[in-house]
Design an enzyme around this catalytic site. Sequence first.
Site, PDB file in Angstrom:
ATOM      1  N   HIS A   1      -8.015   9.627  -1.620  1.00 31.94           N
ATOM      2  CA  HIS A   1      -7.333   9.647  -0.322  1.00 31.94           C
ATOM      3  C   HIS A   1      -8.167  10.284   0.789  1.00 31.94           C
ATOM      4  CE1 HIS A   1      -2.924   9.315   1.162  1.00 31.94           C
ATOM      5  NE2 HIS A   1      -3.756   9.120   2.160  1.00 31.94           N
TER       6      HIS A   1
ATOM      7  N   TYR B   1       2.750  10.075  -0.430  1.00 32.05           N
ATOM      8  CA  TYR B   1       3.853   9.505   0.347  1.00 32.05           C
ATOM      9  C   TYR B   1       5.202   9.776  -0.308  1.00 32.05           C
ATOM     10  CZ  TYR B   1       0.155   6.597   2.515  1.00 32.05           C
ATOM     11  OH  TYR B   1      -0.970   6.143   3.151  1.00 32.05           O
TER      12      TYR B   1
ATOM     13  N   SER C   1       6.728  -0.890   8.758  1.00 33.83           N
ATOM     14  CA  SER C   1       7.981  -0.920   9.496  1.00 33.83           C
ATOM     15  C   SER C   1       9.115  -0.885   8.484  1.00 33.83           C
ATOM     16  CB  SER C   1       8.088  -2.174  10.362  1.00 33.83           C
ATOM     17  OG  SER C   1       9.327  -2.181  11.058  1.00 33.83           O
TER      18      SER C   1
ATOM     19  N   LYS D   1      -3.003   5.800  -4.113  1.00 39.17           N
ATOM     20  CA  LYS D   1      -4.118   6.701  -3.826  1.00 39.17           C
ATOM     21  C   LYS D   1      -3.941   8.040  -4.528  1.00 39.17           C
ATOM     22  CE  LYS D   1      -3.848   4.812   0.839  1.00 39.17           C
ATOM     23  NZ  LYS D   1      -2.413   4.454   0.749  1.00 39.17           N
TER      24      LYS D   1
ATOM     25  N   ILE E   1      -2.488  -2.971   7.174  1.00 36.25           N
ATOM     26  CA  ILE E   1      -1.268  -2.672   6.431  1.00 36.25           C
ATOM     27  C   ILE E   1      -0.222  -2.070   7.377  1.00 36.25           C
ATOM     28  CG2 ILE E   1      -2.153  -2.469   4.065  1.00 36.25           C
ATOM     29  CD1 ILE E   1      -2.620   0.538   4.639  1.00 36.25           C
TER      30      ILE E   1
ATOM     31  N   ASP F   1       0.842  -1.200   0.000  1.00 35.93           N
ATOM     32  CA  ASP F   1       0.000   0.000   0.000  1.00 35.93           C
ATOM     33  C   ASP F   1       0.874   1.245   0.000  1.00 35.93           C
ATOM     34  OD1 ASP F   1      -2.924   1.185   0.826  1.00 35.93           O
ATOM     35  OD2 ASP F   1      -1.311   2.282   1.828  1.00 35.93           O
TER      36      ASP F   1
END
Length: 268
Positions: free
Chosen positions: A98, A37, A222, A62, A219, A32
């Site tokens: 989004h 981002y 890390s 998105k 989701i 995702d």
Amino acid sequence: MPQLGFGVWQVPDAEAEHAVGTALEAGYRSIDTAAVYGNEKGTGKAVAASGVPREELFVTTKLWNGPKRRWGRDEVLRAFDESLGKLGLDHVDLYLIHWPRPMRDDFVAIWKTFEEIAASGRAKAVGVSNFRPEDLERLAAESALVPAVNQVELHPLFPQAELRAVHAARGIATEAWSPLGQGKELLTLPAVVALAGKYGRSAAQVVLRWHLQQGNIVIPKSVTPARIRENLDVFDFELEAADVAALDALGAGAAGRRIGPDPAEFDV
């Protein structure tokens, strides 16, 4: 869509290739990302280098429907093309709006363009993110296409029971962003720590297992290889009903609260 995937929110593009590559190597098959981002390129590089057949992967991105103005059809199509280009893919498996931005009154028009994108096959499914029940009701009144997914803030401190009920009634899958909360607050609560000890698991694994038993798609994010692998290792145990109820109780009444923006007020 796999119920447990890998998120890359707040992962810099330079680190995304390694993080996503590690996740794919560990066995994740759902990734995702999002235009805002800023890591679609790194994500796409990892997918290309993974050697995993494209048909085994589920890639979500998105539309970042900002800044503070209304969006038109051509802008949506251009943004979608840019995302595909950065990912290096000819299609995505899921494309999401989004934020609803109700104060801009344009998400229905955007959704009409999403109908075109879905019909083209360049997005195998389309959905929304951060939509409230009233936003979903408006889409239903003006479009026959039901969002496949609504990705929302959801964790034991903010379980979104009302919204999940709306999803179930409309045939919309519930996907949780920040499924472990943010920071260490949720994972250090005595109730969560006690259950981690009971099951011989990490606090994060206990919370992820709670999500899975609720039927939520998750989701977790890390960049630490050991934690990436640990978050995936949650399919060989099950929480007892009383323990699920104990985690449910964390978000009951006034304790239920957001840690992210309120979709009613957030204007990206």
